[in-house]
Each structure stands twice: as C-alpha cells, then as structure tokens.
Write an enzyme that holds these catalytic residues in place. Sequence first.
Site, short mmCIF file in Angstrom:
data_model
loop_
_atom_site.label_atom_id
_atom_site.label_comp_id
_atom_site.label_asym_id
_atom_site.label_seq_id
_atom_site.Cartn_x
_atom_site.Cartn_y
_atom_site.Cartn_z
N GLU A 268 32.18 40.63 43.11
CA GLU A 268 32.88 41.90 43.28
C GLU A 268 31.99 42.88 44.03
OE1 GLU A 268 36.14 42.19 39.96
OE2 GLU A 268 34.34 43.27 39.35
N GLY B 200 38.23 49.44 43.30
CA GLY B 200 39.00 50.66 43.06
C GLY B 200 39.06 51.59 44.25
P1 13P Z 1 40.18 46.87 41.54
O1 13P Z 1 41.06 45.64 41.69
O2 13P Z 1 40.88 48.02 40.90
O3 13P Z 1 39.48 47.17 42.81
O4 13P Z 1 39.03 46.46 40.47
C1 13P Z 1 38.30 45.31 40.67
C2 13P Z 1 37.49 45.04 39.47
O5 13P Z 1 36.52 45.71 39.20
C3 13P Z 1 37.92 43.96 38.57
O6 13P Z 1 36.94 43.66 37.63
#
Ligand code: 13P
Length: 253
Positions: free
Chosen positions: A167, A173
């Site tokens: 990630e 986000g």
């Molecule tokens: P988003 O999909 O909201 O970008 O978050 C990713 C995340 O941190 C999942 O663990």
Amino acid sequence: MRKTIIAGNWKMNHLGQDVTITVTSLVQRISPDVKPEIIIAPVFPYLPQAVELAKDSPVHIAAQNMHWEDHGAYTGEVSPAMLTDIGVTHVIIGHSERRAYFNETDETVNKKVKSALSHGLTPILCCGETLEQREAGVMQSWIEGQIEQALSGISAADAEKVIIAYEPIWAIGTGKTATAAQAQEVCALIRRKLASLYTEATAQAVSILYGGSVKGSNVAELTASADIDGGLVGGASLKADDFMAIINGAVVK
Ligand code: 13P
C-alpha cells in the site's frame, strides 16, 4: 497457496447498524462459489456480530490489529487468542496508519506476524513507501527492509500462509491510485525478495495484494497484472455496492 483475494479494511468506520446492513447485503449478494477469497475487517466491537452474520458464507472476518501476547497487563489491547475465540480468521498487521499514528515498528510487526501465525490467524502484512521515499529513490530498499524485518525468524512454511499487502502511502485515501505498472513493479519486487529470503516456490505461494484507492473501475487492470493477486480496499469497501463492483471486477488468474 497463492490465490486472488479482495479484502475490505473498514478502518474506524461504521456503527453496529451499518455493520449489520453492509455484511448482510454482501452475504446475500456474494455467490457461494465466488472466485476471489473475500475478507472484511470491521472494528473490534462489532467483530462477533460480523462473524455471526457471515457464518456459512464465503466472507471471512479480519481484525485490524492485535497484540502479540495472549493475555496480560496491556490496557486497551486485544490478543490473538481472543480473536480466534470469537471466530476471527485474519488480522491486518502493520498498516501504515498504525505505523504513522500508533508507533507500530518493524519489530512489533514481526512479533505480531509470528504470534498470529502461531494462533492460526492469517496475517495481512502491510508495507508501503511515502511519496518522499519514492521521489528520493529509496522505495526499493525501504520495501525490501520492511518485508525482511516483518518475516524475520519465520519459516518458509509459515511465510507461505502470510498475505502481503503493498500500500503506497501516497495512494491511500487520496483517490490517487498507483498505475497498474507501478503497483506491479513493487509487487514483483516483493515476490523477488521472498524468493531471496526463502525459495522461488515460497515466493510463488504468497498472495500479494495492492491497496490504495482501489475501486470498481481500476480493479481489473490492477489484478490482471502478473504479481498482483487482489486488493486491500479502504473507502470503496464501506458500501456493499462499491465492494461488490470490486469483487465482480477482479481478474482471477
Ligand atoms: P483506500 O482504498 O481508501 O485508499 O485505503 C486503502 C487502505 O489503506 C486499505 O488498507
């Protein structure tokens, strides 16, 4: 064994009523022979409720964190024994938000991964770089270091049970998804690191997910990439409609 996985990390969202509505809707809509493995991670207070609602369905329930000890004087913490006791099967470990805001370190991540495995919980081990690290050209060594330290002292047989989630922090986000090529590059890097720590067979057995603004419209391109075995989804996992679009759009290789 390597498989396609779509996991929803609800973070600190949803009250009990929302949990009931969302899990019930998913359970009704996900067919029993759905191809990807489906995991949802609600907050601690609603885990028993989610386990009960998802019982006899293909939906697995994960915790978002845990302590590494079984019990003791650790105010505010939850142990792996407690999670398995209530029927939780997976646990997210080392999410970048925990590393950034709650002092999670590679050392505590390693303790938690070992402890989860010893309790039969499947760890979803998170790694990822900041934008500054990417721009400074240290992304590769950073990711390799996170993987090496998280898996320190863990056997090949146990490493094969771990799900890894890449990630990039700059894509979480933000609505800014890594391109499929960028995500594939790092997932392949992680797989090569696993091969060097263990064997090629072990590297091929581990499911590596991408997380960071995954949605219905980009999941196919991401999961079509050779080394991306699914997604860890934040915002777009909160509503059943959005999460179903991701489950239905995922490419199962
Ligand atoms: P988003 O999909 O909201 O970008 O978050 C990713 C995340 O941190 C999942 O663990």
